[in-house]
Design an enzyme around this catalytic site. Sequence first.
Site, PDB file in Angstrom:
ATOM      1  N   TRP A 123       0.862  -1.188   0.000  1.00 46.31           N
ATOM      2  CA  TRP A 123       0.000   0.000   0.000  1.00 46.31           C
ATOM      3  C   TRP A 123       0.897   1.237   0.000  1.00 46.31           C
ATOM      4  CZ3 TRP A 123       0.905   3.245   4.069  1.00 46.31           C
ATOM      5  CH2 TRP A 123       1.400   2.696   5.252  1.00 46.31           C
ATOM      6  N   GLU A 166       7.768   7.647  14.115  1.00 43.67           N
ATOM      7  CA  GLU A 166       7.940   7.048  12.779  1.00 43.67           C
ATOM      8  C   GLU A 166       8.803   7.945  11.883  1.00 43.67           C
ATOM      9  OE1 GLU A 166       7.043   4.138  11.679  1.00 43.67           O
ATOM     10  OE2 GLU A 166       5.552   3.430  13.107  1.00 43.67           O
ATOM     11  N   GLU A 204       9.009   1.120   6.066  1.00 46.45           N
ATOM     12  CA  GLU A 204       8.698   1.950   7.236  1.00 46.45           C
ATOM     13  C   GLU A 204       8.443   3.409   6.838  1.00 46.45           C
ATOM     14  OE1 GLU A 204       8.408   1.650  10.552  1.00 46.45           O
ATOM     15  OE2 GLU A 204       8.603  -0.510  10.632  1.00 46.45           O
ATOM     16  N   HIS A 207       5.010   4.850   6.838  1.00 42.71           N
ATOM     17  CA  HIS A 207       4.225   5.027   8.064  1.00 42.71           C
ATOM     18  C   HIS A 207       4.178   6.495   8.504  1.00 42.71           C
ATOM     19  CE1 HIS A 207       5.272   0.560   9.161  1.00 42.71           C
ATOM     20  NE2 HIS A 207       4.589   0.686   8.024  1.00 42.71           N
ATOM     21  N   GLU A 257       9.328  -3.658  17.255  1.00 46.42           N
ATOM     22  CA  GLU A 257       8.310  -3.888  16.227  1.00 46.42           C
ATOM     23  C   GLU A 257       7.014  -4.357  16.896  1.00 46.42           C
ATOM     24  OE1 GLU A 257       8.399  -2.977  13.244  1.00 46.42           O
ATOM     25  OE2 GLU A 257      10.470  -2.954  12.585  1.00 46.42           O
ATOM     26  N   THR A 260       5.378  -1.291  18.485  1.00 46.45           N
ATOM     27  CA  THR A 260       4.681  -0.416  17.537  1.00 46.45           C
ATOM     28  C   THR A 260       3.423  -1.112  17.004  1.00 46.45           C
ATOM     29  OG1 THR A 260       6.285  -1.134  15.872  1.00 46.45           O
ATOM     30  CG2 THR A 260       6.584   1.061  16.786  1.00 46.45           C
ATOM     31  N   ASP A 289       1.890  -3.920   9.113  1.00 49.08           N
ATOM     32  CA  ASP A 289       3.301  -3.894   8.680  1.00 49.08           C
ATOM     33  C   ASP A 289       4.229  -4.208   9.851  1.00 49.08           C
ATOM     34  OD1 ASP A 289       2.771  -3.169   6.081  1.00 49.08           O
ATOM     35  OD2 ASP A 289       3.760  -1.208   6.178  1.00 49.08           O
ATOM     36  N   GLU A 290       3.940  -3.573  10.990  1.00 49.59           N
ATOM     37  CA  GLU A 290       4.817  -3.767  12.163  1.00 49.59           C
ATOM     38  C   GLU A 290       4.827  -5.238  12.568  1.00 49.59           C
ATOM     39  OE1 GLU A 290       6.383  -1.233  12.385  1.00 49.59           O
ATOM     40  OE2 GLU A 290       5.257   0.619  12.711  1.00 49.59           O
ATOM     41  N   HIS A 293       7.064  -7.123  10.321  1.00 45.92           N
ATOM     42  CA  HIS A 293       8.473  -6.856  10.661  1.00 45.92           C
ATOM     43  C   HIS A 293       8.867  -7.575  11.948  1.00 45.92           C
ATOM     44  CE1 HIS A 293       8.094  -2.814   8.278  1.00 45.92           C
ATOM     45  NE2 HIS A 293       8.220  -3.865   7.490  1.00 45.92           N
TER      46      HIS A 293
END
Length: 425
Positions: A123, A166, A204, A207, A257, A260, A289-290, A293
């Site tokens: 995205w 971020e 990242e 974000h 990670e 977050t 996403d976090e 990761h």
Amino acid sequence: MALASPGSGICATAVPRPARDRSSCMNCLTLAHSSRAFGSLRTTPIRLWVSSRRLRLRGTVMTAAIPVDVGNGVKEATLYVPQELHTQVTHSMPPEKIELFKSLEDWAEENVLPYLKSVEKCWQPQDYLPEPSSEGFLDEVKELRQRAAELPDDYLVCLVGDMITEEALPTYQTMLNTLDGVRDVTGASLTSWARWTRAWTAEENRHGDLLNKYLYLTGRVDMRVIEKTIQYLIGSGMDPQTENSPYLGFIYTSFQERATFVSHGNTARQAKEFGDFKLAQICGIIAADERRHENAYTKIVEKLFELDPDDTILALEDMMRKKISMPAHLMYDGNDRNIFDKFSLVAQRTGVYTAKDYADILEHLVKRWNVEKLSGLSSRGQQAQDYVCKLANRIRKLEERASRVKKGPKTASFSWIFNREVALQ
Ligand SMILES: [Fe+2]
Ligand SMILES: [Fe+2]
């Protein structure tokens, strides 16, 4: 969560290092017996002048800005100096361990890189923002602002703090490139470790970009002072005490990670409660996403536990004794030196990120790495195992006790929201 570090003396190889092994080359230091654990704002600074000699400190050190004459007798500290740095320990991992990480190149290619998503499948911030080239742009912005009008100030403080964290991404890429054996030595290195670091950074980067643009469009926050805070933060760096060791570094990133993932997940849930479904979606996709990761970094540490359980458990103990400091702990807005502590208190009170979350993350990682079941450890390794396995409950008990005795200011104003007051506890 702002956790003061007691400054452990154990390195990744488990040998407690004597005082003379750790050095500091700062000329002017102010010692702070920090009592900020779990959010208290109190610090008791003691000034100390040191000239070119080695110094070992238990606790946090504070550096002072030296005023520079800028003409007409006006003195100004031209460069902001971060408030809190620990004694700097470097290259604590023995050189032979670097070979271990080099030997894991192919393993990382097959087991870590697949956690990245191709750019074409990722995205992008624009997918969740009003389209500036469309005729309906202004109407979309109007709707966004109507939804955001319902967001309470304490929620905005948390969202801004998360966004600033971020946005300090250059610092986190630098941190990864401090790690011996896995750093990107050329800036375009083709090792799997270096490719991971660059592609992780690139993921990242979306974000902070998305949260920043969203917050800008709401009109609810003071963007200029936020931008100053980001500039100060990137200029200050961070002090994760990972000592160039990938053992410590990947434990730190596993924890962060997860942290977050938890905090963006909480801002997503709360946005939904306040009726801003688009914002809930934004925080939700960042949290996802976090999580991805986290899976990559925990996989690396899982491998280290498999290959080198003794040193890995000692590294985990070391990081937990030092306490995992938040990446944005050197935050400053140009005026308020306590802004990070205040932000942490608001996050704690609103449930965006709490001391309980800290304990839960530790417990989650201990389970993820099967720490309780590790066998064949040295006696020092067994001690570390015992410490780490009991720690989450100890933290919860301490937090329970601390939450019964509430000290410090009840409210504080935040420059990020035009100095409006927010409850701290
Ligand atoms: Fe992120
Ligand atoms: Fe992340």
